[in-house]
Scaffold this motif. Structure first.
Motif, PDB file in Angstrom:
ATOM      1  N   ASN A 121       0.822  -1.222   0.000  1.00 23.65           N
ATOM      2  CA  ASN A 121       0.000   0.000   0.000  1.00 23.65           C
ATOM      3  C   ASN A 121       0.850   1.264   0.000  1.00 23.65           C
ATOM      4  O   ASN A 121       0.696   2.140   0.852  1.00 23.65           O
ATOM      5  N   SER A 122       1.735   1.356  -0.949  1.00 24.33           N
ATOM      6  CA  SER A 122       2.656   2.487  -0.965  1.00 24.33           C
ATOM      7  C   SER A 122       2.907   2.964  -2.387  1.00 24.33           C
ATOM      8  O   SER A 122       2.411   2.399  -3.364  1.00 24.33           O
ATOM      9  N   ARG A 123       3.725   3.988  -2.482  1.00 18.67           N
ATOM     10  CA  ARG A 123       4.094   4.557  -3.764  1.00 18.67           C
ATOM     11  C   ARG A 123       4.857   3.570  -4.641  1.00 18.67           C
ATOM     12  O   ARG A 123       4.969   3.782  -5.843  1.00 18.67           O
ATOM     13  N   SER A 124       5.395   2.527  -4.052  1.00 15.64           N
ATOM     14  CA  SER A 124       6.152   1.577  -4.868  1.00 15.64           C
ATOM     15  C   SER A 124       5.264   0.830  -5.854  1.00 15.64           C
ATOM     16  O   SER A 124       5.766   0.278  -6.838  1.00 15.64           O
ATOM     17  N   GLN A 125       3.955   0.843  -5.656  1.00 16.57           N
ATOM     18  CA  GLN A 125       3.062   0.195  -6.609  1.00 16.57           C
ATOM     19  C   GLN A 125       3.190   0.829  -7.994  1.00 16.57           C
ATOM     20  O   GLN A 125       3.142   0.146  -9.012  1.00 16.57           O
ATOM     21  N   ARG A 126       3.354   2.152  -8.036  1.00 22.08           N
ATOM     22  CA  ARG A 126       3.453   2.784  -9.355  1.00 22.08           C
ATOM     23  C   ARG A 126       4.790   2.502 -10.014  1.00 22.08           C
ATOM     24  O   ARG A 126       4.900   2.595 -11.239  1.00 22.08           O
ATOM     25  N   VAL A 127       5.817   2.149  -9.229  1.00 26.35           N
ATOM     26  CA  VAL A 127       7.080   1.725  -9.826  1.00 26.35           C
ATOM     27  C   VAL A 127       6.893   0.385 -10.534  1.00 26.35           C
ATOM     28  O   VAL A 127       7.388   0.180 -11.651  1.00 26.35           O
ATOM     29  N   LEU A 128       6.155  -0.526  -9.897  1.00 22.13           N
ATOM     30  CA  LEU A 128       5.847  -1.794 -10.561  1.00 22.13           C
ATOM     31  C   LEU A 128       5.085  -1.546 -11.856  1.00 22.13           C
ATOM     32  O   LEU A 128       5.349  -2.194 -12.875  1.00 22.13           O
ATOM     33  N   TRP A 129       4.133  -0.635 -11.801  1.00 21.36           N
ATOM     34  CA  TRP A 129       3.339  -0.306 -12.990  1.00 21.36           C
ATOM     35  C   TRP A 129       4.244   0.211 -14.109  1.00 21.36           C
ATOM     36  O   TRP A 129       4.134  -0.221 -15.264  1.00 21.36           O
ATOM     37  N   LEU A 130       5.162   1.131 -13.786  1.00 24.03           N
ATOM     38  CA  LEU A 130       6.070   1.658 -14.802  1.00 24.03           C
ATOM     39  C   LEU A 130       6.915   0.549 -15.410  1.00 24.03           C
ATOM     40  O   LEU A 130       7.097   0.490 -16.639  1.00 24.03           O
ATOM     41  N   LEU A 131       7.430  -0.339 -14.585  1.00 23.63           N
ATOM     42  CA  LEU A 131       8.238  -1.442 -15.094  1.00 23.63           C
ATOM     43  C   LEU A 131       7.435  -2.325 -16.040  1.00 23.63           C
ATOM     44  O   LEU A 131       7.959  -2.801 -17.063  1.00 23.63           O
ATOM     45  N   GLU A 132       6.165  -2.524 -15.729  1.00 26.39           N
ATOM     46  CA  GLU A 132       5.304  -3.301 -16.624  1.00 26.39           C
ATOM     47  C   GLU A 132       5.056  -2.551 -17.932  1.00 26.39           C
ATOM     48  O   GLU A 132       5.038  -3.153 -19.013  1.00 26.39           O
ATOM     49  N   GLU A 133       4.845  -1.245 -17.854  1.00 26.09           N
ATOM     50  CA  GLU A 133       4.648  -0.458 -19.079  1.00 26.09           C
ATOM     51  C   GLU A 133       5.882  -0.517 -19.973  1.00 26.09           C
ATOM     52  O   GLU A 133       5.765  -0.545 -21.207  1.00 26.09           O
ATOM     53  N   LEU A 134       7.061  -0.541 -19.360  1.00 28.98           N
ATOM     54  CA  LEU A 134       8.303  -0.579 -20.127  1.00 28.98           C
ATOM     55  C   LEU A 134       8.681  -1.994 -20.570  1.00 28.98           C
ATOM     56  O   LEU A 134       9.627  -2.171 -21.352  1.00 28.98           O
ATOM     57  N   GLY A 135       7.966  -2.989 -20.054  1.00 28.83           N
ATOM     58  CA  GLY A 135       8.258  -4.364 -20.434  1.00 28.83           C
ATOM     59  C   GLY A 135       9.568  -4.878 -19.882  1.00 28.83           C
ATOM     60  O   GLY A 135      10.219  -5.730 -20.513  1.00 28.83           O
ATOM     61  N   LEU A 136       9.970  -4.398 -18.701  1.00 32.09           N
ATOM     62  CA  LEU A 136      11.249  -4.782 -18.120  1.00 32.09           C
ATOM     63  C   LEU A 136      11.073  -5.931 -17.135  1.00 32.09           C
ATOM     64  O   LEU A 136      10.051  -6.041 -16.456  1.00 32.09           O
ATOM     65  N   GLU A 137      12.091  -6.759 -17.039  1.00 35.75           N
ATOM     66  CA  GLU A 137      12.107  -7.808 -16.028  1.00 35.75           C
ATOM     67  C   GLU A 137      12.543  -7.211 -14.694  1.00 35.75           C
ATOM     68  O   GLU A 137      13.405  -6.319 -14.651  1.00 35.75           O
ATOM     69  N   TYR A 138      11.971  -7.711 -13.624  1.00 37.12           N
ATOM     70  CA  TYR A 138      12.327  -7.200 -12.296  1.00 37.12           C
ATOM     71  C   TYR A 138      11.967  -8.232 -11.242  1.00 37.12           C
ATOM     72  O   TYR A 138      11.161  -9.137 -11.480  1.00 37.12           O
ATOM     73  N   GLU A 139      12.583  -8.066 -10.096  1.00 38.08           N
ATOM     74  CA  GLU A 139      12.256  -8.885  -8.926  1.00 38.08           C
ATOM     75  C   GLU A 139      11.649  -7.981  -7.853  1.00 38.08           C
ATOM     76  O   GLU A 139      11.903  -6.769  -7.832  1.00 38.08           O
ATOM     77  N   ILE A 140      10.870  -8.581  -6.971  1.00 37.28           N
ATOM     78  CA  ILE A 140      10.242  -7.839  -5.878  1.00 37.28           C
ATOM     79  C   ILE A 140      10.724  -8.408  -4.550  1.00 37.28           C
ATOM     80  O   ILE A 140      10.687  -9.624  -4.334  1.00 37.28           O
ATOM     81  N   VAL A 141      11.189  -7.533  -3.677  1.00 35.76           N
ATOM     82  CA  VAL A 141      11.434  -7.877  -2.282  1.00 35.76           C
ATOM     83  C   VAL A 141      10.357  -7.175  -1.475  1.00 35.76           C
ATOM     84  O   VAL A 141      10.219  -5.950  -1.558  1.00 35.76           O
ATOM     85  N   ARG A 142       9.574  -7.948  -0.726  1.00 32.49           N
ATOM     86  CA  ARG A 142       8.382  -7.406  -0.078  1.00 32.49           C
ATOM     87  C   ARG A 142       8.640  -7.022   1.381  1.00 32.49           C
ATOM     88  O   ARG A 142       9.358  -7.721   2.098  1.00 32.49           O
ATOM     89  N   TYR A 143       7.995  -5.937   1.784  1.00 32.53           N
ATOM     90  CA  TYR A 143       8.034  -5.471   3.159  1.00 32.53           C
ATOM     91  C   TYR A 143       6.600  -5.137   3.576  1.00 32.53           C
ATOM     92  O   TYR A 143       5.800  -4.675   2.763  1.00 32.53           O
TER      93      TYR A 143
END
Length: 223
Positions: A9-31
Motif C-alpha cells: 500500500n505504498s508509492r512503490s506500486q506505481r514503480v511496478l506499474w512503470l516497469l510493466e509499461e516498459l516491459g522490463l524484467e524485475y524482482e520484488i522484495v516485499r516489506y
C-alpha cells in the motif's frame, strides 16, 4: 536485474506499474507495514538510510524517491517511451507534473491522513476531546480547502488534456496516479469530478496496471 523493494500500500506500486509499461524484467522484495504505526519496517534501512519505500536497486545503483526512480527508469530503459520530445510544451507539462505530484499535491493529503488519525486515534479521556476539536478545526479550515483547490485545478487540467502531459499517456500519469488514488480513497474525489474519475478508470483498465497489481498484491488505496 532491477529489484523493487516493495512496501505494501505504498508509492512503490506505481514503480511496478512503470516497469510493466516498459516491459522490463524485475524482482520484488516485499516489506509489510507495522499494523499499528503503518510505518515501514527497519529492514528497509539496510537498502537506504531513510528506510522509506519505494527504493530500487539496479546492479550497484540504488535509487530512492518515486519521482527519481521514474525518471531513472525512463531515461535508462525507456528508449523515448513515456516521455514527450525535448523542448516541447508537452515535455514542460511532463516535468511539471512529475514534480507537482509529490511537491504540492501530496502535502495536504498527507496532512489529512495525520489529522484523521489524531481525531480518531487513542488518547487519554481528558485529552481526546481537545485533540479531536483541534484536528477537526485544522481539517475544515485549512486541509480540506487545500485539497479541494488542488482537485479543482486538476479537474480543469484534464478537461483540456486527455493525459497530464498532453494527448499521450506518459510517466507523468504514473507519477500522478498516487495522489489521485489517495484522494479517491480518503479525500473526497468522487463522481462530481468527471475528468479525474475518468482518468482513474483509464489507468485501471491498462493491462500493465493490472499486471502490476497481480505482481504487487492487494492495494488498499484502490478500495
Amino acid at each position: 536485474m532491477i529489484v523493487v523493494h516493495h512496501l505494501n500500500n505504498s508509492r512503490s506500486q506505481r514503480v511496478l506499474w512503470l516497469l510493466e509499461e516498459l516491459g522490463l524484467e524485475y524482482e520484488i522484495v516485499r516489506y509489510q507495514r507495522d499494523p499499528k504505526t503503518m510505518l515501514a519496517p527497519a529492514a528497509l534501512r539496510a537498502i537506504h538510510p531513510l528506510g522509506k519505500s519505494p527504493v530500487i536497486t539496479d546492479g550497484d545503483v540504488t535509487v530512492a524517491e518515486s519521482g527519481a526512480i521514474v525518471e531513472y527508469l525512463v531515461e535508462r530503459y525507456g528508449n523515448g517511451m513515456l516521455v514527450p520530445p525535448p523542448g516541447t510544451a508537452d515535455k514542460r507539462r511532463w516535468t511539471y507534473f512529475m514534480h507537482y505530484a509529490e511537491g504540492s499535491a501530496m502535502t495536504p493529503l498527507l496532512m489529512k491522513l495525520v489529522f484523521d488519525r489524531v481525531e480518531s486515534g487513542p488518547a487519554p479521556f481528558f485529552i481526546k476531546p481537545v485533540a479531536r476539536a483541534i484536528a477537526q478545526k485544522v481539517k475544515s479550515m485549512y486541509i480540506q480547502p487545500q485539497i479541494e483547490q488542488h482537485l479543482d485545478y486538476l479537474e480543469a487540467e484534464l478537461s483540456q488534456h486527455l493525459w497530464f502531459a498532453g494527448a499521450e499517456f506518459s510517466a507523468a500519469d504514473i507519477q500522478m496516479s498516487f495522489p489521485l488514488e489517495a484522494a479517491a480513497a480518503r479525500a473526497g474525489l468522487d463522481g462530481r469530478r468527471h475528468h479525474l474519475r475518468a482518468f482513474l478508470d483509464r489507468i485501471h483498465a491498462r493491462p500493465a496496471f493490472q499486471r502490476a497489481l497481480e505482481r504487487g498484491g492487494p492495494y488498499e488505496l484502490l478500495k
